[in-house]
Design an enzyme around this catalytic site. Structure first.
Site, mmCIF file in Angstrom:
data_model
loop_
_atom_site.group_PDB
_atom_site.id
_atom_site.type_symbol
_atom_site.label_atom_id
_atom_site.label_comp_id
_atom_site.label_asym_id
_atom_site.label_seq_id
_atom_site.Cartn_x
_atom_site.Cartn_y
_atom_site.Cartn_z
ATOM 1 N N PRO A 288 39.938 38.466 34.927
ATOM 2 C CA PRO A 288 41.046 38.739 36.481
ATOM 3 C C PRO A 288 41.458 39.918 36.730
ATOM 4 C CG PRO A 288 41.297 39.466 33.754
ATOM 5 C CD PRO A 288 40.258 38.583 33.782
ATOM 6 N N CYS A 289 39.956 38.871 37.695
ATOM 7 C CA CYS A 289 39.868 40.886 38.446
ATOM 8 C C CYS A 289 41.075 40.861 39.279
ATOM 9 C CB CYS A 289 39.013 40.154 39.715
ATOM 10 S SG CYS A 289 38.570 38.834 40.193
ATOM 11 N N HIS A 290 41.795 40.303 39.470
ATOM 12 C CA HIS A 290 43.336 40.587 40.421
ATOM 13 C C HIS A 290 44.343 41.561 39.553
ATOM 14 C CE1 HIS A 290 44.493 37.111 37.478
ATOM 15 N NE2 HIS A 290 45.780 38.224 37.313
#
Length: 213
Positions: free
Chosen positions: A177-179
């Site tokens: 989850p780089c978001h």
């Protein structure tokens, strides 16, 4: 944007957890450095398929080891993603097989935690990139942190810019989850698949945590 900034102020100092998420599937990362990959894996098949998600269509690629690619499809279509996939895995045979990837796509965007085994993702990268991607998995769903926090978590507090580059190279959208990583001031900053989509991902997770969806 104000709501995201408030969420950041409330959550960014929280110690990164040992679990990947409180909602959605649990994720188990299998990672090889590029040298390990070259010495251990010679040839294999990547089955890929296009699927709808709450954030637009995505291209999913899977191997017998797990999901090796999950990317949102840009305006210019799927062809650039397939080219990148072939470049990332030059010894692989690419085979379109939407039926083979459908279940992985469905579980990936489920709002409830899967009761079966975690989804496996299979990536290759530098040792530093792998460290960063593992740290991303420790940010709980509905929470955010800063690039600086990630750098500190992996024991490289001066490598904030390099952390940003490693996050930008993440080949597994949503599941890694780089978001969930924002600037230190709480602003969205960049996102490989677009800032509008990043904001939508965060809003969807926040609504799921609040039980409003």
């Amino acid at each position: 944007m104000a709501r995201l900034t408030e969420q950041f102020a409330a959550n960014h100092d929280t110690k990164l957890s040992e679990s990947a998420a409180q909602h959605g599937p649990l994720v188990n990362i299998q990672a090889l450095t590029r040298n390990e990959f070259k010495s251990k894996i010679k040839s294999f098949t990547i089955r890929y398929g296009q699927h709808p998600t709450p954030f637009g269509d995505c291209l999913v690629g899977i191997t017998k080891h797990g999901i090796c690619s999950l990317e949102f499809i840009p305006m210019d279509g799927v062809a650039p993603l397939l080219k990148q996939l072939a470049q990332r895995w030059p010894d692989a045979t690419l085979l379109e097989d939407r039926d083979a990837t459908a279940q992985a796509a469905q579980i990936a965007f489920s709002r409830t935690q899967a009761t079966n085994a975690p989804l496996n993702v299979f990536v290759q990268g530098t040792h530093f990139q792998i460290q960063v991607w593992r740290a991303l998995l420790q940010i709980p769903s509905g929470h955010v942190c800063s690039y600086t926090s990630i750098a500190q978590q992996i024991g490289r507090p001066q490598a904030v810019r390099a952390v940003g580059s490693a996050i930008a190279a993440n080949p597994i959208a949503w599941l890694i989850p780089c978001h969930r990583v924002l600037r230190s001031d709480g602003r969205l900053s960049g996102y490989h698949w677009g800032e509008t989509r990043k904001q939508a991902c965060l809003a969807w997770e926040a609504a799921t945590m609040a039980g409003t969806v």
